[in-house]
Design an enzyme around this catalytic site. Structure first.
Site, PDB file in Angstrom:
ATOM      1  N   SER A   5       0.839  -1.195   0.000  1.00  0.00           N
ATOM      2  CA  SER A   5       0.000   0.000   0.000  1.00  0.00           C
ATOM      3  C   SER A   5       0.873   1.244   0.000  1.00  0.00           C
ATOM      4  CB  SER A   5      -0.900   0.015   1.234  1.00  0.00           C
ATOM      5  OG  SER A   5      -1.485   1.292   1.367  1.00  0.00           O
ATOM      6  N   HIS A  28      -1.362  -1.364  -4.126  1.00  0.00           N
ATOM      7  CA  HIS A  28      -2.607  -0.943  -3.471  1.00  0.00           C
ATOM      8  C   HIS A  28      -2.623   0.567  -3.299  1.00  0.00           C
ATOM      9  CE1 HIS A  28      -6.088  -1.844  -0.846  1.00  0.00           C
ATOM     10  NE2 HIS A  28      -5.640  -0.880  -0.056  1.00  0.00           N
ATOM     11  N   ASP A  30      -4.754   3.701  -1.857  1.00  0.00           N
ATOM     12  CA  ASP A  30      -5.831   4.072  -0.936  1.00  0.00           C
ATOM     13  C   ASP A  30      -6.354   5.470  -1.259  1.00  0.00           C
ATOM     14  OD1 ASP A  30      -6.053   1.821   0.918  1.00  0.00           O
ATOM     15  OD2 ASP A  30      -3.990   2.309   1.473  1.00  0.00           O
ATOM     16  N   MET A  32      -8.902   8.245  -0.247  1.00  0.00           N
ATOM     17  CA  MET A  32      -9.721   8.657   0.907  1.00  0.00           C
ATOM     18  C   MET A  32     -10.206  10.081   0.692  1.00  0.00           C
ATOM     19  SD  MET A  32      -7.457   7.271   4.095  1.00  0.00           S
ATOM     20  CE  MET A  32      -6.549   5.723   4.019  1.00  0.00           C
ATOM     21  N   HIS A  61      -8.434   1.158  -3.769  1.00  0.00           N
ATOM     22  CA  HIS A  61      -9.336   0.944  -2.627  1.00  0.00           C
ATOM     23  C   HIS A  61     -10.001   2.279  -2.324  1.00  0.00           C
ATOM     24  CE1 HIS A  61      -9.547  -0.067   1.987  1.00  0.00           C
ATOM     25  NE2 HIS A  61     -10.744   0.014   1.439  1.00  0.00           N
ATOM     26  N   MET A  63     -12.086   4.546  -0.376  1.00  0.00           N
ATOM     27  CA  MET A  63     -12.725   4.838   0.918  1.00  0.00           C
ATOM     28  C   MET A  63     -13.385   6.205   0.789  1.00  0.00           C
ATOM     29  SD  MET A  63      -9.663   3.326   3.233  1.00  0.00           S
ATOM     30  CE  MET A  63      -8.551   3.379   1.827  1.00  0.00           C
ATOM     31  N   MET A 132     -11.533  -5.628   5.701  1.00  0.00           N
ATOM     32  CA  MET A 132     -10.693  -4.681   6.458  1.00  0.00           C
ATOM     33  C   MET A 132     -10.370  -5.272   7.822  1.00  0.00           C
ATOM     34  SD  MET A 132     -10.047  -1.980   4.617  1.00  0.00           S
ATOM     35  CE  MET A 132      -9.175  -1.156   5.952  1.00  0.00           C
ATOM     36  N   ASP A 170      -6.757  -6.267   4.469  1.00  0.00           N
ATOM     37  CA  ASP A 170      -6.100  -4.956   4.480  1.00  0.00           C
ATOM     38  C   ASP A 170      -6.100  -4.387   5.892  1.00  0.00           C
ATOM     39  OD1 ASP A 170      -5.099  -2.452   3.883  1.00  0.00           O
ATOM     40  OD2 ASP A 170      -6.862  -1.784   2.763  1.00  0.00           O
TER      41      ASP A 170
END
Ligand code: DX5
Ligand code: ZN
Length: 220
Positions: A5, A28, A30, A32, A61, A63, A132, A170
């Site tokens: 990540s 990965h 992330d 957000m 991913h 979020m 998660m 994760d």
């Protein structure tokens, strides 16, 4: 599969940080939005640039709130797998269809407190399930071992042919926690701080992969 990540990487040197883990299966990413989670990271322009800067398949991913509106853009930008949160998705079946039509794998993620069972029907439309093992939002948190019950339940559904999914975990994955996750039936392990805080991120990936494969019992 190991998916470093980049949340724990140096954001000013993302191309180099991707190159440092060139042997990884997925990278990965992330995303957000400071709404679905309290943290803010990066979005589509960075993913587009990263896509051009590395050959590692991108595992985005999301979020974020309103993935129904935003997720498909990440598939169109060339992400290999795009994961949305079950807690945020209005119409998760439609999202999965859009993602696949745009050429990506479709992923569904559940937070530690979200049960698996209500989402099993929807998961028939998905390619990956991201469980998660920390509250989403930040790297470097402690692994929540209790989520492995959901992994075991999902593994049974896959092994009995009810679902066809890559099982991904994760949060808090490191050399001390990866073995139990592998034994529970995980296929793909996300690791942020365990990779990028290491002296040699590439070697950290190899070490994690060796531990995971030594403790994997399900058929691959
Ligand atoms: C947390 C992110 C994770 C994070 C994991 O919300 O989804 O991908 O980078 O970091 P570690 O591996 O340090 O727990
Ligand atoms: Zn993540």
């Amino acid at each position: 599969m190991i998916a470093p990540s980049i949340l724990s990487a140096d954001f000013a040197r993302l191309a180099d940080e991707a190159a440092a883990v060139a042997g990884s299966d997925w990278l990965h990413v992330d995303v957000m939005d400071a709404h679905f989670v309290p943290n803010l990271t990066l979005g589509l322009p960075v993913v587009t640039s990263l896509r051009a800067a590395t050959d590692i398949p991108l595992d985005c991913h999301l979020m974020i709130d309103d993935p129904d509106r935003w997720a498909v853009g990440y598939a169109e930008a060339g992400a290999h797998n795009v994961t949305v949160h079950a807690e945020a998705a209005e119409d998760p079946v439609a999202i999965a269809k859009d993602l696949r039509a745009a050429g990506a794998l479709a992923g569904l993620s559940i937070k530690p407190g979200t049960p698996l069972e209500p989402h099993v029907e929807v998961l028939k439309h998905y390619d990956t399930l991201l469980v998660m093992s920390v509250e989403p939002g930040f790297g470097g948190q402690r692994f929540m071992v209790e989520v492995l019950d959901k992994v075991r339940a999902a593994r049974r559904l896959v092994d009995t042919g009810h679902l066809k999914l890559i099982l991904e975990i994760d949060g808090g994955i490191n050399a001390d926690t990866i073995e139990q996750a592998a034994e529970a039936g995980v296929d793909c392990f996300v690791a942020g701080s365990a990779v990028y805080d290491a002296e040699d991120p590439g070697r950290a990936v190899e070490a994690l992969r060796a531990l995971a494969s030594a403790h994997t019992t399900h058929l691959r």
